[in-house]
Design an enzyme around this catalytic site. Sequence first.
Site, PDB file in Angstrom:
ATOM      1  CB  CYS A  80      39.835  33.691  38.366  1.00 47.05           C
ATOM      2  SG  CYS A  80      38.680  32.740  39.405  1.00 47.05           S
ATOM      3  CG  HIS A 182      42.185  35.293  42.179  1.00 49.13           C
ATOM      4  ND1 HIS A 182      41.550  36.246  41.414  1.00 49.13           N
ATOM      5  CD2 HIS A 182      41.272  34.326  42.440  1.00 49.13           C
ATOM      6  CE1 HIS A 182      40.289  35.879  41.212  1.00 49.13           C
ATOM      7  NE2 HIS A 182      40.102  34.713  41.825  1.00 49.13           N
ATOM      8  CD  GLU A 184      43.983  38.936  41.366  1.00 51.66           C
ATOM      9  OE1 GLU A 184      42.763  38.695  41.477  1.00 51.66           O
ATOM     10  OE2 GLU A 184      44.750  38.254  40.647  1.00 51.66           O
TER      11      GLU A 184
END
Length: 201
Positions: A80, A182, A184
């Site tokens: 990001c 992202h 994650e």
Amino acid sequence: MNYTAIVDYGVGNLKSVANAMAYIGRKTLVTGDSRELERAGAIILPGVGAFPDAAEKLRSNGLDQILLSQAGRKPILGICLGMQLLFDRGEEGRSCEGLGLVSGSVRRIQTNLKLPHIGWNSLSFQNSSPLFRGLDDGTYVYFVHSFCGCAACEEDVIARTQYGPSVVAAVSHSGVYGCQFHPEKSGEAGLQILKNFGDLI
């Protein structure tokens, strides 16, 4: 060392990245210690917030120089805002220098759609990368951003997405990788991307 260092510079989603890495069985260390970054087998640079503030925090801790010294020696992944900091320059609020590890600048997305861009979008892969091994073109990942990287060299772009115009979603240059999305927070696909990055150690 075989651990991945997650850079703690006061700007980032550290816990969610560390949790995702732990879930796939990867050893990590959240740290702002230059010696630990030098010892790590790989480095993840996360980030949430504004480009100028984040760039200043990196510089105030001398972490910019550590990242520059480690680039090319070990895999580095920006996530990001962390990806945006890899570029030469950011234009968020005021013009500000980035790390210069990927040629180009970071600019506001030129779209008629609502900003920030929040949600799931599909990836269109280009310039094959080990980061996306095992994933199909059209894979969906999760974005939260209003600015995007504008790469000077199209060869550095490994994935794009559509948000009105085509937007750079991931980059790669000399062992330095960046994901505007992202991983994650991107379910199984994101975990596969983090696993692929870990496999580069």
